[in-house]
Design an enzyme around this catalytic site. Sequence first.
Site, PDB file in Angstrom:
ATOM      1  N   GLU A  43       0.871  -1.222   0.224  1.00  0.00           N
ATOM      2  CA  GLU A  43       0.115   0.005   0.056  1.00  0.00           C
ATOM      3  C   GLU A  43       0.930   1.216   0.091  1.00  0.00           C
ATOM      4  O   GLU A  43       1.703   1.466   0.829  1.00  0.00           O
ATOM      5  CB  GLU A  43      -0.716   0.083   1.182  1.00  0.00           C
ATOM      6  CG  GLU A  43      -1.851   1.267   1.364  1.00  0.00           C
ATOM      7  CD  GLU A  43      -2.951   1.317   2.532  1.00  0.00           C
ATOM      8  OE1 GLU A  43      -3.724   2.035   2.429  1.00  0.00           O
ATOM      9  OE2 GLU A  43      -2.564   0.532   3.252  1.00  0.00           O
ATOM     10  N   GLU A  68       5.030   4.656   3.775  1.00  0.00           N
ATOM     11  CA  GLU A  68       4.499   5.811   4.373  1.00  0.00           C
ATOM     12  C   GLU A  68       5.559   6.854   4.361  1.00  0.00           C
ATOM     13  O   GLU A  68       6.801   6.751   4.899  1.00  0.00           O
ATOM     14  CB  GLU A  68       3.702   5.759   5.709  1.00  0.00           C
ATOM     15  CG  GLU A  68       3.165   7.135   6.325  1.00  0.00           C
ATOM     16  CD  GLU A  68       2.382   7.905   5.463  1.00  0.00           C
ATOM     17  OE1 GLU A  68       2.765   9.266   5.146  1.00  0.00           O
ATOM     18  OE2 GLU A  68       1.308   7.318   5.007  1.00  0.00           O
ATOM     19  N   ASP A  97       9.625   7.829   0.239  1.00  0.00           N
ATOM     20  CA  ASP A  97       8.907   8.685  -0.921  1.00  0.00           C
ATOM     21  C   ASP A  97       8.714   7.439  -1.814  1.00  0.00           C
ATOM     22  O   ASP A  97       9.413   7.095  -2.254  1.00  0.00           O
ATOM     23  CB  ASP A  97       9.825   9.871  -1.422  1.00  0.00           C
ATOM     24  CG  ASP A  97       8.940  10.786  -2.164  1.00  0.00           C
ATOM     25  OD1 ASP A  97       8.011  10.204  -3.154  1.00  0.00           O
ATOM     26  OD2 ASP A  97       8.873  11.952  -1.914  1.00  0.00           O
ATOM     27  N   ASP A 119      -3.007  11.681  -2.014  1.00  0.00           N
ATOM     28  CA  ASP A 119      -3.091  13.210  -1.833  1.00  0.00           C
ATOM     29  C   ASP A 119      -3.523  13.570  -3.298  1.00  0.00           C
ATOM     30  O   ASP A 119      -2.898  13.160  -4.164  1.00  0.00           O
ATOM     31  CB  ASP A 119      -1.762  13.722  -1.561  1.00  0.00           C
ATOM     32  CG  ASP A 119      -1.567  15.395  -1.537  1.00  0.00           C
ATOM     33  OD1 ASP A 119      -2.326  16.025  -2.223  1.00  0.00           O
ATOM     34  OD2 ASP A 119      -0.745  15.897  -0.715  1.00  0.00           O
ATOM     35  N   LYS A 123      -2.978  21.119  -8.153  1.00  0.00           N
ATOM     36  CA  LYS A 123      -2.608  22.054  -9.294  1.00  0.00           C
ATOM     37  C   LYS A 123      -2.098  21.406 -10.351  1.00  0.00           C
ATOM     38  O   LYS A 123      -1.453  20.273  -9.879  1.00  0.00           O
ATOM     39  CB  LYS A 123      -1.560  22.977  -8.443  1.00  0.00           C
ATOM     40  CG  LYS A 123      -2.121  23.913  -7.606  1.00  0.00           C
ATOM     41  CD  LYS A 123      -1.055  24.663  -6.830  1.00  0.00           C
ATOM     42  CE  LYS A 123      -1.399  25.661  -5.700  1.00  0.00           C
ATOM     43  NZ  LYS A 123      -0.597  26.492  -5.354  1.00  0.00           N
ATOM     44  N   ASP A 155     -12.645   9.510  -2.518  1.00  0.00           N
ATOM     45  CA  ASP A 155     -13.877  10.108  -2.611  1.00  0.00           C
ATOM     46  C   ASP A 155     -13.678  11.557  -3.554  1.00  0.00           C
ATOM     47  O   ASP A 155     -14.928  12.224  -3.473  1.00  0.00           O
ATOM     48  CB  ASP A 155     -14.429  10.565  -1.370  1.00  0.00           C
ATOM     49  CG  ASP A 155     -13.757  11.645  -0.378  1.00  0.00           C
ATOM     50  OD1 ASP A 155     -12.455  11.884  -0.823  1.00  0.00           O
ATOM     51  OD2 ASP A 155     -14.270  12.368   0.097  1.00  0.00           O
ATOM     52  N   THR A 194     -10.744   2.122   4.961  1.00  0.00           N
ATOM     53  CA  THR A 194      -9.621   2.897   5.498  1.00  0.00           C
ATOM     54  C   THR A 194     -10.355   3.952   6.550  1.00  0.00           C
ATOM     55  O   THR A 194     -11.460   4.045   6.576  1.00  0.00           O
ATOM     56  CB  THR A 194      -8.850   3.667   4.351  1.00  0.00           C
ATOM     57  OG1 THR A 194      -9.605   4.809   4.244  1.00  0.00           O
ATOM     58  CG2 THR A 194      -8.539   2.992   3.319  1.00  0.00           C
ATOM     59  N   GLU A 195      -9.517   4.510   7.360  1.00  0.00           N
ATOM     60  CA  GLU A 195      -9.877   5.615   8.242  1.00  0.00           C
ATOM     61  C   GLU A 195     -10.741   6.524   7.681  1.00  0.00           C
ATOM     62  O   GLU A 195     -11.883   7.065   7.626  1.00  0.00           O
ATOM     63  CB  GLU A 195      -8.942   6.099   9.228  1.00  0.00           C
ATOM     64  CG  GLU A 195      -8.300   5.326  10.165  1.00  0.00           C
ATOM     65  CD  GLU A 195      -7.044   4.337   9.817  1.00  0.00           C
ATOM     66  OE1 GLU A 195      -6.557   4.378   8.459  1.00  0.00           O
ATOM     67  OE2 GLU A 195      -6.135   4.072  10.451  1.00  0.00           O
ATOM     68  N   TYR A 196     -10.117   7.056   6.187  1.00  0.00           N
ATOM     69  CA  TYR A 196     -10.693   8.044   5.646  1.00  0.00           C
ATOM     70  C   TYR A 196     -12.011   7.735   5.052  1.00  0.00           C
ATOM     71  O   TYR A 196     -12.963   8.413   5.101  1.00  0.00           O
ATOM     72  CB  TYR A 196      -9.789   8.465   4.467  1.00  0.00           C
ATOM     73  CG  TYR A 196      -8.700   9.536   4.902  1.00  0.00           C
ATOM     74  CD1 TYR A 196      -9.168  10.792   5.581  1.00  0.00           C
ATOM     75  CD2 TYR A 196      -7.252   9.317   4.709  1.00  0.00           C
ATOM     76  CE1 TYR A 196      -8.014  11.674   5.766  1.00  0.00           C
ATOM     77  CE2 TYR A 196      -6.295  10.114   5.169  1.00  0.00           C
ATOM     78  CZ  TYR A 196      -6.647  11.474   5.562  1.00  0.00           C
ATOM     79  OH  TYR A 196      -5.698  12.237   5.914  1.00  0.00           O
TER      80      TYR A 196
END
Length: 214
Positions: A43, A68, A97, A119, A123, A155, A194-196
Site C-alpha cells: 500500500e 508511508e 517517498d 493526496d 494544481k 472520494d 480505511t480511516e478516511y
Amino acid sequence: MRLRHIPGAEKQIEESTFVIQEPEQKKGCWAEVFGNENPIHIEVGMGKGKFLMELAQQNPDINYVGIEKYSSVLIRALEKMEEEETPLPNICFIRMDAEDIVKVFAKNEVDRIYLNFSDPWPKDRHAKRRLTSKEFMARYDQILVPDGQVEFKTDNRPLFDFSVESVKEAGWQLKAVTYDLHHDEELVQGNVMTEYEERFSAKGNPIHKLIAVR
C-alpha cells in the site's frame, strides 16, 4: 495538509522492529525478509495502517508492505501494531517517498498495489506527483508481476476522473470502475475500509474505485 510534528517519532521509527531500515538493500530479496514465497501486496501512502493491518489479519498467506512518507503518520501505525496481542508476521512498514519505489522492489516482485485516498495534488503543475499519474503507473509497471493489478479508492471525483484517463493513457486497462463502491454489489464484497473511507462515507460521500491491469 499540514502535519503535526511528533517529538521522538523518527527515533521510534528507527528502532522499531516493524520498520525496514535501508529498504533499498532488500530489493529482489523480499521473500527473505518475510521468510517465505507468499505473494507481496503493498500500500502506497498507508496512513495510520488500519487498512493494511486488517488485510494482514484476514490473509495470513499474503505478505504486506506499507509505505508511508511522513513519520508523524507512520508512528500511529506502529502504535497500532504494538497494541496487537500477537504481532502480525506478514506485515512490515517502510518510511520513504513513493517516487523511490523502483529502488526498493525488483521486477515481478509485487503482486498488488493499493492506493487509498491519495493526496490529490490539485494544481495542474503537480499532476505528475499524483499516485495514479502516468509517471507513477510506469513505476508500478516495473515492479508488478505480469498479471498484477493496481487498486485505487478515493472520494475525490476530480482526482478519480483524472486517474481513469491517466491509467488508459499509460496503456493500462480498467478491469473495474465504480463511482459508488458501497452500492456496487460486486466490488463491495470483501471491501476493507480505511480511516478516511469510514469518515467520508459516514458523511454520505460516494467512494470511487478502479482496478487497473496491463
